[in-house]
Every structure is written in structure tokens, then in C-alpha cells.
Design a protein around this motif. Structure first.
Motif, PDB file in Angstrom:
ATOM      1  N   GLN A 286       0.818  -1.228   0.000  1.00 26.70           N
ATOM      2  CA  GLN A 286       0.000   0.000   0.000  1.00 26.70           C
ATOM      3  C   GLN A 286       0.843   1.266   0.000  1.00 26.70           C
ATOM      4  O   GLN A 286       0.322   2.358   0.172  1.00 26.70           O
ATOM      5  N   VAL A 287       2.154   1.121  -0.162  1.00 26.59           N
ATOM      6  CA  VAL A 287       3.050   2.265   0.019  1.00 26.59           C
ATOM      7  C   VAL A 287       2.989   3.277  -1.132  1.00 26.59           C
ATOM      8  O   VAL A 287       3.036   4.488  -0.926  1.00 26.59           O
ATOM      9  N   GLY A 288       2.904   2.799  -2.352  1.00 23.53           N
ATOM     10  CA  GLY A 288       2.933   3.713  -3.494  1.00 23.53           C
ATOM     11  C   GLY A 288       4.350   4.158  -3.804  1.00 23.53           C
ATOM     12  O   GLY A 288       5.312   3.562  -3.331  1.00 23.53           O
ATOM     13  N   ASN A 289       4.483   5.228  -4.568  1.00 24.73           N
ATOM     14  CA  ASN A 289       5.811   5.687  -4.984  1.00 24.73           C
ATOM     15  C   ASN A 289       6.308   6.794  -4.050  1.00 24.73           C
ATOM     16  O   ASN A 289       5.870   7.929  -4.137  1.00 24.73           O
ATOM     17  N   VAL A 290       7.218   6.438  -3.139  1.00 24.58           N
ATOM     18  CA  VAL A 290       7.763   7.421  -2.199  1.00 24.58           C
ATOM     19  C   VAL A 290       9.281   7.496  -2.380  1.00 24.58           C
ATOM     20  O   VAL A 290      10.020   6.662  -1.861  1.00 24.58           O
ATOM     21  N   PRO A 291       9.783   8.469  -3.161  1.00 23.92           N
ATOM     22  CA  PRO A 291      11.234   8.590  -3.350  1.00 23.92           C
ATOM     23  C   PRO A 291      11.923   9.008  -2.049  1.00 23.92           C
ATOM     24  O   PRO A 291      11.318   9.707  -1.240  1.00 23.92           O
ATOM     25  N   ILE A 292      13.163   8.558  -1.849  1.00 25.17           N
ATOM     26  CA  ILE A 292      13.874   8.825  -0.592  1.00 25.17           C
ATOM     27  C   ILE A 292      15.250   9.430  -0.835  1.00 25.17           C
ATOM     28  O   ILE A 292      15.801   9.331  -1.929  1.00 25.17           O
ATOM     29  N   ASP A 293      15.782  10.061   0.229  1.00 25.42           N
ATOM     30  CA  ASP A 293      17.098  10.682   0.170  1.00 25.42           C
ATOM     31  C   ASP A 293      18.130   9.946   1.020  1.00 25.42           C
ATOM     32  O   ASP A 293      19.332  10.082   0.815  1.00 25.42           O
ATOM     33  N   GLN A 294      17.641   9.230   2.019  1.00 31.61           N
ATOM     34  CA  GLN A 294      18.571   8.588   2.966  1.00 31.61           C
ATOM     35  C   GLN A 294      17.991   7.286   3.509  1.00 31.61           C
ATOM     36  O   GLN A 294      16.776   7.152   3.640  1.00 31.61           O
ATOM     37  N   VAL A 295      18.895   6.365   3.831  1.00 37.00           N
ATOM     38  CA  VAL A 295      18.509   5.117   4.501  1.00 37.00           C
ATOM     39  C   VAL A 295      19.410   4.950   5.721  1.00 37.00           C
ATOM     40  O   VAL A 295      20.622   5.148   5.630  1.00 37.00           O
ATOM     41  N   LYS A 319      24.034  -1.789  -6.194  1.00 32.40           N
ATOM     42  CA  LYS A 319      24.502  -0.434  -5.883  1.00 32.40           C
ATOM     43  C   LYS A 319      23.367   0.354  -5.246  1.00 32.40           C
ATOM     44  O   LYS A 319      22.205   0.251  -5.669  1.00 32.40           O
ATOM     45  N   ALA A 320      23.730   1.153  -4.260  1.00 34.04           N
ATOM     46  CA  ALA A 320      22.746   2.074  -3.686  1.00 34.04           C
ATOM     47  C   ALA A 320      22.298   3.034  -4.786  1.00 34.04           C
ATOM     48  O   ALA A 320      23.105   3.419  -5.642  1.00 34.04           O
ATOM     49  N   ALA A 321      21.032   3.398  -4.797  1.00 34.68           N
ATOM     50  CA  ALA A 321      20.504   4.286  -5.829  1.00 34.68           C
ATOM     51  C   ALA A 321      21.236   5.628  -5.797  1.00 34.68           C
ATOM     52  O   ALA A 321      21.709   6.068  -4.748  1.00 34.68           O
ATOM     53  N   LYS A 322      21.301   6.237  -6.952  1.00 34.22           N
ATOM     54  CA  LYS A 322      21.947   7.546  -7.076  1.00 34.22           C
ATOM     55  C   LYS A 322      21.235   8.531  -6.149  1.00 34.22           C
ATOM     56  O   LYS A 322      19.998   8.513  -6.053  1.00 34.22           O
ATOM     57  N   ASN A 323      21.996   9.371  -5.477  1.00 33.17           N
ATOM     58  CA  ASN A 323      21.439  10.396  -4.595  1.00 33.17           C
ATOM     59  C   ASN A 323      20.788   9.864  -3.317  1.00 33.17           C
ATOM     60  O   ASN A 323      20.074  10.587  -2.644  1.00 33.17           O
ATOM     61  N   ALA A 404      14.512  -1.521   4.344  1.00 32.76           N
ATOM     62  CA  ALA A 404      15.458  -0.401   4.240  1.00 32.76           C
ATOM     63  C   ALA A 404      16.500  -0.692   3.163  1.00 32.76           C
ATOM     64  O   ALA A 404      16.837   0.183   2.354  1.00 32.76           O
ATOM     65  N   ALA A 405      16.996  -1.939   3.126  1.00 34.38           N
ATOM     66  CA  ALA A 405      18.019  -2.308   2.144  1.00 34.38           C
ATOM     67  C   ALA A 405      17.449  -2.269   0.728  1.00 34.38           C
ATOM     68  O   ALA A 405      18.088  -1.742  -0.197  1.00 34.38           O
ATOM     69  N   ALA A 406      16.254  -2.797   0.553  1.00 33.78           N
ATOM     70  CA  ALA A 406      15.630  -2.788  -0.777  1.00 33.78           C
ATOM     71  C   ALA A 406      15.374  -1.345  -1.229  1.00 33.78           C
ATOM     72  O   ALA A 406      15.583  -0.994  -2.398  1.00 33.78           O
ATOM     73  N   SER A 407      14.947  -0.504  -0.292  1.00 34.48           N
ATOM     74  CA  SER A 407      14.688   0.902  -0.609  1.00 34.48           C
ATOM     75  C   SER A 407      15.978   1.618  -1.009  1.00 34.48           C
ATOM     76  O   SER A 407      15.976   2.488  -1.881  1.00 34.48           O
ATOM     77  N   ALA A 408      17.088   1.236  -0.347  1.00 31.34           N
ATOM     78  CA  ALA A 408      18.383   1.840  -0.671  1.00 31.34           C
ATOM     79  C   ALA A 408      18.761   1.569  -2.124  1.00 31.34           C
ATOM     80  O   ALA A 408      19.300   2.433  -2.820  1.00 31.34           O
ATOM     81  N   ILE A 409      18.448   0.372  -2.603  1.00 33.42           N
ATOM     82  CA  ILE A 409      18.793  -0.006  -3.979  1.00 33.42           C
ATOM     83  C   ILE A 409      17.896   0.714  -4.996  1.00 33.42           C
ATOM     84  O   ILE A 409      18.362   1.211  -6.021  1.00 33.42           O
ATOM     85  N   LEU A 410      16.609   0.788  -4.677  1.00 36.00           N
ATOM     86  CA  LEU A 410      15.655   1.325  -5.652  1.00 36.00           C
ATOM     87  C   LEU A 410      15.417   2.830  -5.529  1.00 36.00           C
ATOM     88  O   LEU A 410      14.806   3.437  -6.405  1.00 36.00           O
ATOM     89  N   GLY A 411      15.873   3.432  -4.425  1.00 39.39           N
ATOM     90  CA  GLY A 411      15.733   4.884  -4.285  1.00 39.39           C
ATOM     91  C   GLY A 411      14.317   5.324  -3.929  1.00 39.39           C
ATOM     92  O   GLY A 411      13.982   6.503  -3.995  1.00 39.39           O
ATOM     93  N   PRO A 416      11.717  -6.161  -0.166  1.00 41.46           N
ATOM     94  CA  PRO A 416      12.829  -6.981  -0.644  1.00 41.46           C
ATOM     95  C   PRO A 416      12.453  -7.851  -1.845  1.00 41.46           C
ATOM     96  O   PRO A 416      13.300  -8.107  -2.715  1.00 41.46           O
ATOM     97  N   GLU A 417      11.201  -8.270  -1.923  1.00 40.54           N
ATOM     98  CA  GLU A 417      10.786  -9.144  -3.041  1.00 40.54           C
ATOM     99  C   GLU A 417      11.001  -8.459  -4.392  1.00 40.54           C
ATOM    100  O   GLU A 417      11.339  -9.104  -5.381  1.00 40.54           O
ATOM    101  N   GLU A 418      10.815  -7.132  -4.388  1.00 34.36           N
ATOM    102  CA  GLU A 418      10.934  -6.383  -5.645  1.00 34.36           C
ATOM    103  C   GLU A 418      12.383  -6.369  -6.155  1.00 34.36           C
ATOM    104  O   GLU A 418      12.629  -6.405  -7.357  1.00 34.36           O
ATOM    105  N   VAL A 419      13.338  -6.333  -5.216  1.00 32.47           N
ATOM    106  CA  VAL A 419      14.749  -6.303  -5.590  1.00 32.47           C
ATOM    107  C   VAL A 419      15.232  -7.704  -5.974  1.00 32.47           C
ATOM    108  O   VAL A 419      15.993  -7.884  -6.919  1.00 32.47           O
ATOM    109  N   LEU A 420      14.762  -8.701  -5.214  1.00 32.07           N
ATOM    110  CA  LEU A 420      15.310 -10.045  -5.371  1.00 32.07           C
ATOM    111  C   LEU A 420      14.632 -10.841  -6.471  1.00 32.07           C
ATOM    112  O   LEU A 420      15.140 -11.870  -6.887  1.00 32.07           O
ATOM    113  N   SER A 421      13.488 -10.374  -6.954  1.00 34.45           N
ATOM    114  CA  SER A 421      12.771 -11.156  -7.967  1.00 34.45           C
ATOM    115  C   SER A 421      13.393 -10.969  -9.348  1.00 34.45           C
ATOM    116  O   SER A 421      13.972  -9.951  -9.633  1.00 34.45           O
TER     117      SER A 421
END
Lengths: 421, 164
Positions: A286-295, A319-323, A404-411, A416-421
């Protein structure tokens, strides 16, 4: 009359056969804890009491973790006050830079919190040790001072809410998702003044780390304490580390509870608490698209080895997402060392993350990752109040190490399922 | 003890991070803490608060950290009493221990508006909104707590041998 596990521990330490909810009792303490923020105030109050020596130099513990390594001159002076007091009182448990870890990760690890203990700490997350079947609760500096002087504290005996856990958590779901789910369900004052007791056949499948995370955040539901009955998992963890023999207190089968909740662990999903309260939870779907600056991956809530390893397993080779700034903080020196030895630190650095020495630092907006206006962080910490991690116009989203780790990759906030799939 | 002042009202879940942000916890000096009290939700608090004023909050007032700096900052700002629908437990304990008067009274906390003149008798638990004339009755503290408060806080109570 029947008693809950929490009531039994209080009764034992008050020298009574029985206590009732609402009763005021004066209890003997097994440990009194403070940190570099709360201890200086406690030391001031201790002096006012005109007492010369602490009640037991082996049962007063001070951990320099919040603004240490000192973030500024004032923080340095606060640590100095604690250091001088610890020297004067010959405290065996004074943890300074080099030996210190985040207090609520350090005490269980060092065997200073044991099953059946009654512990107060001038830090709200002292409730963490309920994971081991201890009664532990956060207090203020004056209670700490009184505890240091007399070895005692007054308590109002709490009633309790019972959480019956069933089944097993799915992959990539951890203790953090469980406690966020519960806080989302009962609210930030849902357990106000009361104990949260966790039981049921699902408990056996929870690691000590998961239980520590769950009890750590009992305070975020307003609870006085959270507690798991000690079992084989607990006793195996304590073997060879506990300072004394554990004492297991079990709730009576007919103990009275204000409320009972049954939770199917198998139905839990990765869960995120949106700003600005830990009760504002949504499942990852239910999160939707929430861009982040820090993890931030760490803290007394999620800075244990299992937490760091779960994050590393997702980040490794990516790699951690740019920015996006990714700050990893193993909670104790021994966890840090294990992360070095097993190559996790290398995994993080190669992915563009940094790995810090143990400190509470960014969790409470102290240093090591303070946010500017408009910035968003996904954090494995415990509070997302206005201004908690920096500017009042910044935002903190609470989540598990895996999220937190999955969010770091995708920004953006992601499971985690989204990163590992 | 009787107190009287102007009500300064806030909502539910006023947490210790907004009462006194952690970035100011590198000091424990009451006057210094008061300079930053409430600033993350009310930048004007420091300027408008007058000695004797009464703070009014909703549910779960003082939730969050165990920092005693929070009740210390409120007390040093000149606030004579905090009325709330409910208090977070560590804040509740800390207030008693340092001698900041607090009272749990959901009806009063609901009805009293920002800027109203409020008086309270802490011995009887009678709270009066003098602007509207409405009166409210709060639960008095249990005797054990009354003793700590009348001794002037936990440290004084210990010195006087009231609790050992």
C-alpha cells in the motif's frame, strides 16, 4: 489470584507473594542503567540526595552511546561528567568509546540483562530486555538517581494485554514488521501504562533478535514493558553469557488480561510506518511511490547482527541508488567486528554505503545523518515524530532492515521481493 | 496548592521530541532548555508563555523518550500545571519526580480553549475554566504519590526518609 509474568517479577522483587494491578510497590532492582544524555542529570540529583556511594558498583551501568563519539563540546562535557562519576564510584559497567555499543544491544549481548531480572534504565527503550523474560522499563533521570542510591524503585503494578502469536513469519518478514503491525492495530497509546505479554505457539519460531526488536518498541504503543516468557531459545542465547542464573517467571494460565489479540504470523507483510507517528502503518503493498534521500540501518531496534546481515544479503552485489545516502550502524563492537570478518562491511562499501562505529547518532537527529528540510529517510529506528531525525520539515519512514536495504537499492520505499525477484 | 494562568493548548500525542528536540540535549540546564521548549510545533511558545500559564494537551501527552529534560523544560518555561486527557507513563513519572504539577482530566482538556483563563486547586482536583465558568473534577493522586509531591519530588522524599 492469578498473576501475569510481569506481575510475578514485580511481586518477587518487592518481597511479596502477590500483587494486584494498580498496587504501588517498592522493588529491589537488579540493574540501573543510564546513557550520556540522561546520566548527567541523574548524577546531579544523586549528589542532591547527599549519598556518597552507589548501592552496588556492579549493578549501575552507564553507556556513552547517544552523542558519542562526542559530537560537540557540550556532548563531550556530558560524557566527561559520566566518566568522572564512574571513576569516582569505581563502576564496573562504564562503557566508553571503544567498549561501548548501543545500550539495549550491548546489555543482552554482555549478559547484563538476564531472564527474571528487574531493570530500570533512564532511556525509554529499556523495555527491550523483556525479550529475555525480564521486567525492564524506561524511567527518567531522577528515578535513575534514586535507583543508584538505594537499589530500589517504586512501581504501579500494571495490568496487561496478551498477544497470542500463531504460525510462522514468511520470508523477508521480521520482528520489526510484527511490532509495527501491532502498533498500527492498537495505536501509540494502545498499551498505555500496561504490559504487553507475547505468548502462543508462534513464539518458538521467533529468534532472540526478533523478540528484542518487538519488546524494544513496546514503548511506542505506550506500554510500561513488553515481555516474552523465556523458552529454549532464550536459555540457549543466555548460556555462557548471562551474569547469573536465569529465573523463569510464567504467567498463570488463568491470569487476567485487559485484552487478548491473536496474530497469525503467516499473514504478516513487510510493514512501514509513515510520518509522523509509529501507528501510521501500511503494508509494503500500500506504500505507493515514495522517493527517498537517505537510509539508516541500525539503532537499538535493528542494529543487531541478524539485522545487518539481512540488509547485507539484499545489498550485496548491487549499488545504492543515485542520490541516496545509506548509513549502516552495527550496534556493538562485537557485531561490528563480525561484520568486518564476514565481509559485510566490504559488501556495504562496494555498494556505496557507509558503515559507522556504534552510536545512536541519527536516530534522534543527533549527528551522523541529520536530515534537511524536505528530505525523506527510510530508517530501521523506532520513532518518526516531527523533527526526530533533523529538520521539522523532514520525514522518517520506519521499516525493517530488509525493506530499508531494498529501498536503498531502488531509491524509493520498496520491499525486498521487488529487488530479489 | 492553587494555580491560575492562561491556557496554551496543543493536540494529541505531544511527544518529547517536540517538547524539547534532541539537538538541544547536549545540555541539562533548565533555563537553556526552556529557550527551545515546544519550538518544533510552536515557534512562538517561548515568547507568549507567561509565569503561571497552564498547558493543555490531548491524549498520550509526553510520549516518546524518557528525557527528563522535557518536564524540566516545561517547568522552567514558567508553566504551573499541565492538564491532559492522558499522559505517557514515563513523562507522568518524571513530572511527579521533578515536581511539575500535572493532572489527568479528559473533560477539562477537551473543553478548555486556547487563551482561556484557568484556575486549579491541586489538593482537591478542582479545575475551573474562568472564561466559561465551567468546573471540572480530576482524580486526586494516590497517597503514596501525594507524599512524594508534597516532599518536593523524589530526591527530597528520599532525603526525608519518606521512601527507602
Amino acid at each position: 489470584m492469578a498473576m501475569t509474568a510481569s506481575q510475578k517479577i514485580l511481586a518477587w522483587h518487592a518481597g511479596l507473594d502477590h500483587v494486584e494491578p494498580g498496587q504501588l510497590v517498592l522493588c529491589r532492582l537488579d540493574r540501573v542503567l543510564g546513557n550520556d544524555i540522561t546520566s548527567p542529570v541523574a548524577i546531579r540529583e544523586f549528589r542532591k540526595m547527599g549519598v556518597k556511594e552507589v548501592f552496588d558498583k556492579d549493578k549501575v551501568t552507564m553507556v556513552m552511546d547517544h552523542f558519542a563519539p562526542n559530537k560537540d563540546i557540550k556532548a563531550a562535557a556530558q560524557c566527561q561528567t559520566c566518566r568522572n562519576f564512574a571513576g569516582e564510584q569505581d563502576l564496573s559497567g562504564f562503557y566508553d568509546v571503544g567498549r561501548m555499543g548501543i545500550e539495549h544491544a550491548l546489555l543482552p549481548e554482555q549478559g547484563l540483562a538476564v531472564t527474571g531480572d528487574l531493570i530500570i534504565g533512564a532511556d525509554s527503550h529499556t523495555c527491550t530486555y523483556g525479550a529475555l523474560g525480564a521486567f525492564s522499563t524506561g524511567v527518567g533521570s531522577t528515578d535513575m538517581a534514586f535507583g543508584m542510591a538505594t537499589g530500589k524503585a517504586w512501581f504501579k503494578v500494571p495490568s496487561a494485554i496478551r498477544f497470542v502469536l500463531r504460525g510462522r513469519m514468511p520470508k523477508y518478514v521480521s520482528g520489526k514488521d510484527l511490532i509495527l503491525h501491532i502498533i498500527g492495530m492498537i495505536g501509540v497509546d494502545g498499551a498505555l501504562y500496561r504490559s504487553m505479554e507475547f505468548t502462543g505457539d508462534g513464539v518458538a519460531s521467533l529468534s532472540i533478535e526478533d523478540r528484542l526488536t518487538v519488546c524494544n518498541m513496546a514503548i511506542e504503543a505506550g506500554a510500561k514493558n513488553g515481555i516474552f516468557e523465556a523458552d529454549q531459545v532464550t536459555l540457549a542465547y543466555e548460556k555462557g553469557r548471562a551474569l547469573h542464573d536465569p529465573m523463569v517467571f510464567r504467567a498463570d494460565p488463568d491470569a487476567k488480561y485487559d485484552e487478548v489479540y491473536e496474530i497469525d504470523l503467516g499473514s504478516l507483510r513487510p510493514t512501514v510506518a509513515f510520518p509522523h507517528l509509529p501507528e501510521n502503518t501500511r503494508t509494503i503493498d500500500q506504500v505507493g511511490n515514495v522517493p527517498i534521500d537517505q537510509v539508516v540501518i541500525g539503532s537499538c531496534t535493528n542494529g543487531l547482527y541478524k539485522d545487518i546481515k539481512e540488509a547485507a544479503d539484499i545489498i550485496r552485489g548491487r549499488k545504492a541508488a543515485k542520490n541516496v545516502r545509506v548509513i549502516v550502524i552495527p550496534a556493538t563492537p562485537s557485531i561490528y567486528l563480525r561484520c568486518v570478518e564476514e565481509g559485510l562491511v566490504k559488501d556495504f562499501i562496494q555498494a556505496g554505503c557507509i558503515v559507522s562505529t556504534p552510536t545512536c547518532g541519527p536516530c534522534l537527529g543527533g549527528y551522523m545523518g541529520v536530515l534537511a528540510a524536505g528530505e525523506r529517510a527510510v530508517s530501521t529506528t523506532n520513532r518518526n515524530f516531527v523533527g526526530r531525525m533533523g529538520h521539522t520539515a523532514s520525514e522518517v519512514y520506519l521499516a525493517s532492515p530488509a525493506v530499508a536495504a531494498a529501498s536503498a537499492i531502488l531509491g524509493r520505499i520498496a520491499g525486498p521481493e521487488e529487488v530479489l525477484s | 496548592m492553587k494555580v491560575k494562568g492562561t491556557a496554551i493548548k496543543y493536540g494529541d500525542n505531544i511527544d518529547t521530541d517536540v517538547i524539547i528536540p534532541a539537538r538541544y540535549l547536549n545540555t541539562s540546564e533548565p533555563a537553556e532548555l526552556a529557550q527551545h521548549c515546544m519550538e518544533d510545533i510552536d515557534l512562538d511558545f517561548r515568547n507568549k508563555v507567561r509565569p503561571g500559564d497552564i498547558m493543555v494537551g490531548g491524549d498520550n501527552f509526553g510520549c516518546g523518550s524518557s528525557r527528563e529534560h522535557a518536564p524540566i523544560a516545561i517547568k522552567a518555561s514558567g508553566i504551573s500545571l499541565v492538564i491532559a486527557k492522558s499522559f505517557a507513563r514515563i513523562f507522568y513519572r518524571n513530572s511527579i519526580n521533578i515536581g511539575l504539577a500535572i493532572v489527568e482530566c479528559p473533560e477539562a482538556a477537551q473543553a478548555i480553549e486556547n487563551g482561556h483563563t484557568v484556575s486549579a486547586d491541586l489538593d482537591t482536583g478542582l479545575i475551573t475554566d474562568e472564561t466559561t465558568g465551567k468546573a471540572f473534577r480530576a482524580e486526586p493522586f494516590p497517597p503514596f504519590i501525594q507524599e512524594i509531591i508534597s516532599a518536593g519530588g523524589l530526591v527530597e522524599a528520599a532525603k526525608k526518609g519518606i521512601i527507602r
